[in-house]
Design a protein around this motif. Structure first.
Motif, mmCIF file in Angstrom:
data_model
loop_
_atom_site.group_PDB
_atom_site.id
_atom_site.type_symbol
_atom_site.label_atom_id
_atom_site.label_comp_id
_atom_site.label_asym_id
_atom_site.label_seq_id
_atom_site.Cartn_x
_atom_site.Cartn_y
_atom_site.Cartn_z
ATOM 1 N N ASP A 121 0.886 -1.165 0.000
ATOM 2 C CA ASP A 121 0.000 0.000 0.000
ATOM 3 C C ASP A 121 0.925 1.218 0.000
ATOM 4 O O ASP A 121 1.588 1.496 0.996
ATOM 5 C CB ASP A 121 -0.869 -0.098 1.260
ATOM 6 C CG ASP A 121 -1.746 1.117 1.541
ATOM 7 O OD1 ASP A 121 -1.358 2.247 1.184
ATOM 8 O OD2 ASP A 121 -2.811 0.936 2.166
ATOM 9 N N GLY A 124 -0.576 6.751 -2.203
ATOM 10 C CA GLY A 124 -1.706 7.272 -1.425
ATOM 11 C C GLY A 124 -1.869 8.778 -1.376
ATOM 12 O O GLY A 124 -2.042 9.349 -0.296
ATOM 13 N N PRO A 125 -1.833 9.467 -2.519
ATOM 14 C CA PRO A 125 -2.076 10.914 -2.463
ATOM 15 C C PRO A 125 -3.543 11.194 -2.153
ATOM 16 O O PRO A 125 -4.346 10.265 -2.086
ATOM 17 C CB PRO A 125 -1.739 11.381 -3.879
ATOM 18 C CG PRO A 125 -2.000 10.194 -4.745
ATOM 19 C CD PRO A 125 -1.667 8.990 -3.909
ATOM 20 N N ASN A 126 -3.855 12.444 -1.943
ATOM 21 C CA ASN A 126 -5.230 12.810 -1.629
ATOM 22 C C ASN A 126 -5.841 13.602 -2.770
ATOM 23 O O ASN A 126 -5.258 14.576 -3.233
ATOM 24 C CB ASN A 126 -5.264 13.610 -0.332
ATOM 25 C CG ASN A 126 -4.693 12.799 0.818
ATOM 26 O OD1 ASN A 126 -5.031 11.629 0.973
ATOM 27 N ND2 ASN A 126 -3.803 13.392 1.594
ATOM 28 N N HIS A 135 4.439 12.163 -0.447
ATOM 29 C CA HIS A 135 3.886 11.132 -1.326
ATOM 30 C C HIS A 135 4.932 10.650 -2.319
ATOM 31 O O HIS A 135 4.908 9.499 -2.738
ATOM 32 C CB HIS A 135 2.655 11.666 -2.064
ATOM 33 C CG HIS A 135 1.528 12.000 -1.139
ATOM 34 N ND1 HIS A 135 0.957 13.253 -1.091
ATOM 35 C CD2 HIS A 135 0.886 11.259 -0.217
ATOM 36 C CE1 HIS A 135 0.008 13.249 -0.172
ATOM 37 N NE2 HIS A 135 -0.062 12.061 0.368
ATOM 38 N N HIS A 161 -4.008 3.663 -2.038
ATOM 39 C CA HIS A 161 -5.086 4.006 -1.097
ATOM 40 C C HIS A 161 -5.281 5.526 -1.129
ATOM 41 O O HIS A 161 -4.906 6.240 -0.192
ATOM 42 C CB HIS A 161 -4.682 3.526 0.303
ATOM 43 C CG HIS A 161 -5.779 3.475 1.317
ATOM 44 N ND1 HIS A 161 -6.641 2.414 1.448
ATOM 45 C CD2 HIS A 161 -6.148 4.359 2.276
ATOM 46 C CE1 HIS A 161 -7.486 2.641 2.439
ATOM 47 N NE2 HIS A 161 -7.211 3.830 2.967
ATOM 48 N N GLY A 163 -6.742 9.163 -0.915
ATOM 49 C CA GLY A 163 -7.697 9.840 -0.032
ATOM 50 C C GLY A 163 -8.748 10.537 -0.878
ATOM 51 O O GLY A 163 -8.622 11.719 -1.179
ATOM 52 N N TYR A 316 -10.814 8.074 8.736
ATOM 53 C CA TYR A 316 -9.630 7.407 8.185
ATOM 54 C C TYR A 316 -9.423 6.016 8.816
ATOM 55 O O TYR A 316 -9.148 5.035 8.129
ATOM 56 C CB TYR A 316 -8.426 8.323 8.470
ATOM 57 C CG TYR A 316 -7.124 7.964 7.797
ATOM 58 C CD1 TYR A 316 -7.067 7.667 6.442
ATOM 59 C CD2 TYR A 316 -5.931 7.959 8.531
ATOM 60 C CE1 TYR A 316 -5.844 7.364 5.828
ATOM 61 C CE2 TYR A 316 -4.716 7.659 7.930
ATOM 62 C CZ TYR A 316 -4.671 7.358 6.582
ATOM 63 O OH TYR A 316 -3.466 7.067 5.987
ATOM 64 N N ASP A 320 -9.505 2.206 7.175
ATOM 65 C CA ASP A 320 -8.382 1.273 7.233
ATOM 66 C C ASP A 320 -8.788 -0.066 7.863
ATOM 67 O O ASP A 320 -8.249 -1.115 7.503
ATOM 68 C CB ASP A 320 -7.186 1.896 7.965
ATOM 69 C CG ASP A 320 -6.162 2.443 6.963
ATOM 70 O OD1 ASP A 320 -5.978 1.799 5.912
ATOM 71 O OD2 ASP A 320 -5.574 3.503 7.215
ATOM 72 N N TYR A 338 2.502 -1.187 4.557
ATOM 73 C CA TYR A 338 2.007 0.181 4.414
ATOM 74 C C TYR A 338 3.191 1.134 4.373
ATOM 75 O O TYR A 338 3.975 1.179 5.328
ATOM 76 C CB TYR A 338 1.148 0.582 5.606
ATOM 77 C CG TYR A 338 -0.100 -0.257 5.818
ATOM 78 C CD1 TYR A 338 -0.025 -1.494 6.458
ATOM 79 C CD2 TYR A 338 -1.342 0.209 5.420
ATOM 80 C CE1 TYR A 338 -1.168 -2.252 6.673
ATOM 81 C CE2 TYR A 338 -2.497 -0.542 5.638
ATOM 82 C CZ TYR A 338 -2.402 -1.766 6.258
ATOM 83 O OH TYR A 338 -3.535 -2.515 6.472
ATOM 84 N N THR A 340 4.147 4.787 4.563
ATOM 85 C CA THR A 340 3.755 6.186 4.814
ATOM 86 C C THR A 340 4.812 6.850 5.693
ATOM 87 O O THR A 340 5.670 6.181 6.255
ATOM 88 C CB THR A 340 2.414 6.328 5.580
ATOM 89 O OG1 THR A 340 2.647 6.048 6.963
ATOM 90 C CG2 THR A 340 1.346 5.405 5.038
ATOM 91 N N GLN A 344 2.513 8.519 10.825
ATOM 92 C CA GLN A 344 1.302 7.697 10.879
ATOM 93 C C GLN A 344 1.492 6.398 11.652
ATOM 94 O O GLN A 344 0.607 5.536 11.666
ATOM 95 C CB GLN A 344 0.809 7.394 9.459
ATOM 96 C CG GLN A 344 0.444 8.653 8.703
ATOM 97 C CD GLN A 344 -0.454 8.381 7.492
ATOM 98 O OE1 GLN A 344 -1.273 7.469 7.494
ATOM 99 N NE2 GLN A 344 -0.315 9.199 6.472
ATOM 100 N N PHE A 348 -1.460 3.364 12.564
ATOM 101 C CA PHE A 348 -1.473 1.953 12.189
ATOM 102 C C PHE A 348 -1.455 1.040 13.412
ATOM 103 O O PHE A 348 -2.178 0.054 13.473
ATOM 104 C CB PHE A 348 -0.328 1.631 11.222
ATOM 105 C CG PHE A 348 -0.573 2.209 9.853
ATOM 106 C CD1 PHE A 348 -1.636 1.756 9.078
ATOM 107 C CD2 PHE A 348 0.210 3.231 9.357
ATOM 108 C CE1 PHE A 348 -1.890 2.296 7.822
ATOM 109 C CE2 PHE A 348 -0.032 3.781 8.104
ATOM 110 C CZ PHE A 348 -1.091 3.317 7.331
HETATM 111 N N1 ARG Z 1 -3.740 9.265 1.944
HETATM 112 C C1 ARG Z 1 -2.867 9.032 3.039
HETATM 113 C C2 ARG Z 1 -1.994 10.274 3.295
HETATM 114 O O1 ARG Z 1 -1.898 11.156 2.455
HETATM 115 C C3 ARG Z 1 -1.984 7.816 2.841
HETATM 116 C C4 ARG Z 1 -2.698 6.483 2.762
HETATM 117 C C5 ARG Z 1 -1.888 5.373 3.352
HETATM 118 N N2 ARG Z 1 -2.548 4.108 3.344
HETATM 119 C C6 ARG Z 1 -3.467 3.699 4.216
HETATM 120 N N3 ARG Z 1 -4.007 2.507 4.067
HETATM 121 N N4 ARG Z 1 -3.838 4.444 5.233
HETATM 122 O O2 ARG Z 1 -1.385 10.372 4.325
#
Ligand code: ARG
Length: 583
Positions: A121, A124-126, A135, A161, A163, A316, A320, A338, A340, A344, A348
């Motif tokens: 995973d 994961g951009p938003n 990212h 993943h 956002g 969020y 998950d 994962y 990141t 974070q 997790f």
């Molecule tokens: N979109 C999230 C961010 O910008 C990262 C996602 C990571 N993956 C997950 N399964 N939470 O921080």
């Protein structure tokens, strides 16, 4: 072919069994020697067993050596100090191994016997926000990890993943309705750059105006409950983001399956219901939560993980939780990774704790967070543009390429070479992107790193241009030798010089390094290996004539060149780094 360390480990296991009827944990008996003086590998188990066996380590080591059958591979084992067993590989063994990897298109590295389903995973951009350097790190590191696992033969699913769900859309849609309604009804009315600006303005409105806030919240509820018009607007915004993201992925040669947060929307209610069934759910000030073990607030009270807010919305963490269940039950993942930023880590740990306590994670499934540090500017602060804005990825990559091009043009001038524009463009594009990737991967990912175009584009040091240059040079030598490496038939490898031995041993360690990276998920180990490889090659090339050597030394040395180039190429490809044939 089995890696040398695995083979010797096996021999030691047998010796331990024969001498003391002990079954050792696999992988625990052998380490690479800390110093070449002590040979190539070292076994320290005699010290550890001394108490249990009530014998001196020295006596244990002697008994082990007596039962150790490694004469095909090693010189007679030596016992040093209190009871270290030192193993030195035999030249004949190295020569046969080299011949074997030369004949194999995977350089002798077998695929794994037990294939795992691995989900990586990453990225994961938003949506509606532009991708930032964080990212970028996730994208580069995640891609490398996926490549290594794929090369090993695992069944890898690369998941993005994104956002793409949640409060930002309430704000954005509400704002666009007043400021730019066409954006919500017409395709391609917005480029992502504009979207980011609109997002900023929307956020400002949201922070200032309570009425706006209320409408934005309602819009989220409308979206989550499937209102047609809101959904259409959402689709358009996502599509717009997708176009901009894929431009960057194409540029970086990254492949990902998009499975954003919105994918899990239909599964969220069941997450909450099932947490309730398992007795974990507690209502706290209108919100549904699970109280965490080992996490407390300032007052020392247990911290809740909120899975449904008092207004009914999910967050969020809920997504998950749904994602874990889907990945285990539908995708049948054995290992979920994962990638990141380190920030974070708690998220997790908390989500996994809740999923474990709910009984959703079978013991066979491995969950891993691959954290990484921040990207800093040369001033050591968070990486920003001169005017203090977050750096747009596209600009950053473009700048890397244009600087690589300027460097190349300068070098061409100095060397009085003329090259076509197509050549210059191609080499600059590859070198620029490689430089950004390599600079990121060559750092231990857990630390912050300073982003510096100058450093990453330098021809000296542990950089992409240096590695590419080494590759080009080695290729040039083997090309000059005019040997058909694909049809060598039987060659006699001859190792003579000390530097040749050092290079040979290093070449034969690639499989160990790949195993290590797939276990520890630290790409910098592979960079370091490749960097050392090119240094060992240089030492060899300084000392040993290749094209001028007499046969059979000449062909043998040309094979060493060829193996070095192929190892560099394979290793770099696992980092997601392309090579050039000339530069
Ligand atoms: N979109 C999230 C961010 O910008 C990262 C996602 C990571 N993956 C997950 N399964 N939470 O921080």
């Amino acid at each position: 072919m089995k890696s040398t360390i695995a083979h010797l480990e096996n021999c030691l296991q047998e010796a331990l069994k024969a001498a003391f009827s002990i079954d050792a944990t696999p992988g625990s008996l052998l380490v690479p020697a800390s110093n070449p003086k002590f040979g190539d590998y070292q076994c320290n188990v005699a010290m550890a067993l001394s108490k249990q066996l009530k014998q001196s380590p020295r006596a244990i080591a002697e008994a082990l050596v007596q039962n150790l059958q490694v004469s095909d591979t090693c010189e007679p084992p030596e016992i040093a100090g209190p009871g270290f067993i030192n193993l030195t590989l035999k030249p004949a063994y190295l020569e046969t191994q080299l011949k074997q990897i030369q004949a194999s298109d995977r350089l002798g590295i077998e695929t794994v016997k037990s294939v795992q389903k691995v989900i990586v995973d990453f990225s994961g951009p938003n949506t509606a926000k532009e991708m930032h350097v964080g990212h970028l790190r996730s994208t580069i590191i995640g891609d490398c990890i996926a490549r290594v696992l794929e090369f090993q033969g695992h069944d890898v699913l690369r998941l993005n993943h994104i956002g793409d769900w949640g409060t930002q859309f309430g704000m954005l849609i509400t704002y666009l309705k007043e400021a730019y309604p066409e954006a919500l009804t017409t395709a391609n009315a917005l480029a992502l750059g504009d979207l980011t600006n609109f997002y900023k303005q929307a956020k400002q409105r949201f922070d200032e105006d309570p009425a706006f806030q209320e409408t934005a919240r309602l819009t989220v509820v409308q979206l989550q409950s499937g209102d047609k018009e809101t959904l259409k607007a959402w689709h358009l915004l996502c599509e717009q983001s997708r176009i901009a993201f894929s431009e960057i992925y194409d540029h970086l040669d990254i492949h990902l399956v998009e499975r954003g947060e919105s994918f899990y929307n239909p599964l969220l209610a069941d997450v909450v219901k099932d947490l309730d069934k398992s007795g974990l759910l507690v209502e706290d000030q209108g919100a549904q939560c699970v109280f965490l073990e080992g996490f407390t607030n300032k007052e020392g009270e247990p911290l809740p993980l909120i899975v449904q807010k008092s207004d009914g919305g999910y967050n969020y963490a809920t997504t998950d939780l749904a994602a874990i269940r889907y990945r285990i039950n539908q995708d049948h993942a054995d290992r979920i990774i994962y990638v990141t930023d380190a920030g974070q880590a708690n998220h997790f740990t908390q989500v996994w704790q809740v999923a474990r306590r709910a009984g959703w994670i079978p013991e066979t499934v491995q969950l891993e967070h691959v954290p990484f540090g921040f990207v800093q500017g040369e001033d050591g602060k968070k990486f920003k543009t001169r005017s203090g804005e977050t750096v747009r990825l596209k600009d950053l990559l473009d700048e890397a390429v244009s600087r690589a091009q300027a460097d190349l043009e300068k070098r061409l001038q100095e060397e009085e070479r003329t090259e076509s524009e197509a050549f210059i463009h191609e080499v600059a594009t590859i070198v620029g992107i490689d430089a950004v990737k390599y600079a990121d991967l060559s750092q231990n990912r857990t630390s912050n790193y300073i982003f510096s175009f100058d450093r990453m584009l330098a021809l000296q040091g542990n950089t992409a241009p240096y590695m590419l240059y080494a590759y080009v040079r080695v290729r040039g030598i083997s090309r000059k030798g005019q040997i058909d490496f694909d049809n060598l038939g039987s060659v006699d490898m001859v190792l003579k010089d000390e530097t040749e031995f050092a290079l040979a041993k290093h070449l034969l360690q690639l499989d160990e390094i790949i195993d290590e990276v797939s276990r520890d998920l630290l790409p910098n180990r592979l960079c370091q290996y490749l960097f050392e490889l090119s240094q060992k090659f240089n030492q060899f090339y300084d000392r040993c004539p290749v094209l001028q050597a007499e046969e059979p030394l000449r062909t043998s040395r040309l094979v060493m060149c060829d193996l070095t180039a192929r190892t560099l190429q394979l290793g770099l490809s696992l980092l997601g780094i392309k090579v050039v044939e000339r530069m």
